[in-house]
Design a protein around this motif. Structure first.
Motif, short mmCIF file in Angstrom:
data_model
loop_
_atom_site.label_atom_id
_atom_site.label_comp_id
_atom_site.label_asym_id
_atom_site.label_seq_id
_atom_site.Cartn_x
_atom_site.Cartn_y
_atom_site.Cartn_z
N ALA A 1 16.41 11.17 2.62
CA ALA A 1 17.71 10.61 2.97
C ALA A 1 17.81 9.22 2.36
CB ALA A 1 17.88 10.54 4.49
N ILE A 2 18.98 8.91 1.83
CA ILE A 2 19.25 7.58 1.29
C ILE A 2 20.40 6.97 2.07
CG2 ILE A 2 19.99 6.26 -0.73
CD1 ILE A 2 18.65 8.41 -2.47
N ASP B 1 25.50 22.26 13.17
CA ASP B 1 25.32 23.55 12.48
C ASP B 1 24.85 23.33 11.05
OD1 ASP B 1 26.11 24.92 14.73
OD2 ASP B 1 28.19 25.15 14.08
N ILE B 2 25.45 22.34 10.37
CA ILE B 2 25.07 22.05 8.98
C ILE B 2 23.65 21.50 8.91
CG2 ILE B 2 25.60 20.66 6.94
CD1 ILE B 2 27.58 22.94 7.43
N LEU B 3 23.27 20.67 9.89
CA LEU B 3 21.91 20.14 9.93
C LEU B 3 20.89 21.26 10.09
CD1 LEU B 3 22.27 16.91 12.10
CD2 LEU B 3 22.32 17.14 9.62
N ASP C 1 22.49 8.79 11.12
CA ASP C 1 21.07 8.82 11.47
C ASP C 1 20.62 10.24 11.80
OD1 ASP C 1 20.73 6.09 11.12
OD2 ASP C 1 21.22 5.62 13.20
N ALA C 2 21.53 11.04 12.37
CA ALA C 2 21.19 12.43 12.71
C ALA C 2 20.87 13.23 11.45
CB ALA C 2 22.33 13.08 13.49
N VAL D 1 16.68 14.76 9.69
CA VAL D 1 16.19 16.08 9.27
C VAL D 1 15.39 15.98 7.97
CG1 VAL D 1 18.19 17.21 10.32
CG2 VAL D 1 18.18 16.79 7.86
N CYS D 2 15.34 14.78 7.40
CA CYS D 2 14.64 14.57 6.13
C CYS D 2 13.23 14.02 6.37
CB CYS D 2 15.42 13.61 5.25
SG CYS D 2 17.06 14.21 4.80
#
Length: 215
Positions: A33-34, A173-175, A195-196, A200-201
Motif C-alpha cells: 500500500a502507498i 467486499d472489495i477488500l 487505512d482499512a 490488507v497489504c
C-alpha cells in the motif's frame, strides 16, 4: 520483480520536483500500500510503474530488465505484465459486462467466454456477462474493473484508490476480493487514503518529502 532507482520527477508546468532520488523495491511482499497526503505524487508514481509516464530520470527495472521509455515498447510491457484498476472505472456504459472485460484480453481465444465467466465468478458477478454497465451498481462496476484487469493474468495489479467511491459495506467486499486475489499469486500495489485498504497489504509505504518511506 520491481525496482526503482533514484527516480527524479518534475511537475512540467511548475518545474517543481515531485520525486527526488526515490527508490523502491517489490520483491518479497505480495502486496504493498502507498499512502501520502494529497499532491504527494501517489497517482504519478502508479503511472510511472504502469509505463504511462516516462518523463522521469532514474532507472525502472522489471524482472531485472530496464523498462523502455519507447511508447510502442511500453504498450507491450503493460499488455504483458500490468493490470490497472482506476477509481473512475473507465468502463463503456453502453456495452455489456462481457464486452468490457474482453478489452482486457491479450488476444482472442476459443475459450474466452469460459474465461470471462470464470473471472466473473471469482469477483462475485457470475451470470452478469450480458448486463449493460449502465444497469449495474457502482460496487458491481468496480468488480468489473477488477475482472477486466485480472483476465489477462497480470504479474502486477496496480490500483488507484480502488474503494474511494464505495460505501463501507462494498469496500469490505472489495477488500475481501483483494485478499482472495493475492492467494492466486498476483502482486498488488495499491494507492489509497484508507487505512482499512492498507491493512490488507503486507507492506506499507508513505510518500513523504519526495521519497517512499517504509512503515
Amino acid at each position: 520483480m520491481i525496482h526503482l532507482y533514484d527516480i527524479q520527477k518534475k511537475i512540467p508546468k511548475t518545474n517543481t520536483m515531485l520525486f527526488d532520488n526515490l527508490s523502491f523495491a517489490l520483491n518479497n511482499h505480495q502486496s504493498v500500500a502507498i499512502q501520502g497526503r494529497s499532491g504527494s505524487g501517489k497517482t504519478t508514481l502508479l503511472k510511472i510503474l504502469a509505463g504511462f509516464d516516462t518523463r522521469y530520470n532514474g532507472i525502472y527495472e522489471f524482472n531485472g530488465k530496464t523498462v523502455s521509455k519507447d511508447t510502442k515498447k511500453n504498450i507491450k510491457f503493460r499488455k504483458d505484465n500490468i493490470g490497472i484498476i482506476t477509481q473512475n472505472y473507465n468502463l463503456l456504459d453502453d456495452r455489456t459486462v462481457q464486452a468490457n472485460i474482453q478489452l482486457g484480453l491479450k488476444e482472442k481465444s476459443k475459450n474466452q467466454k469460459e474465461e470471462i465467466e470464470d473471472i466473473l465468478s471469482l469477483v462475485g458477478l457470475s451470470g452478469y456477462g450480458a448486463k449493460k454497465i449502465a444497469e449495474i451498481s457502482g460496487g458491481e462496476a468496480q468488480r468489473v474493473v477488477i475482472a477486466r484487469a485480472l483476465i489477462k493474468k497480470p504479474k502486477i495489479l496496480l490500483a488507484d484508490e480502488p474503494t474511494g467511491a464505495l460505501d463501507e459495506k462494498t469496500e469490505l467486499d472489495i477488500l475481501n476480493l483483494f485478499e482472495e486475489i493475492q492467494r492466486f499469486g498476483t502482486r498488488l500495489i495499491i494507492v489509497t487514503h484508507s487505512d482499512a485498504v492498507a491493512d490488507v497489504c503486507a507492506g506499507k509505504y508513505v510518500l513523504k518529502n519526495k521519497k517512499l518511506v517504509l512503515q
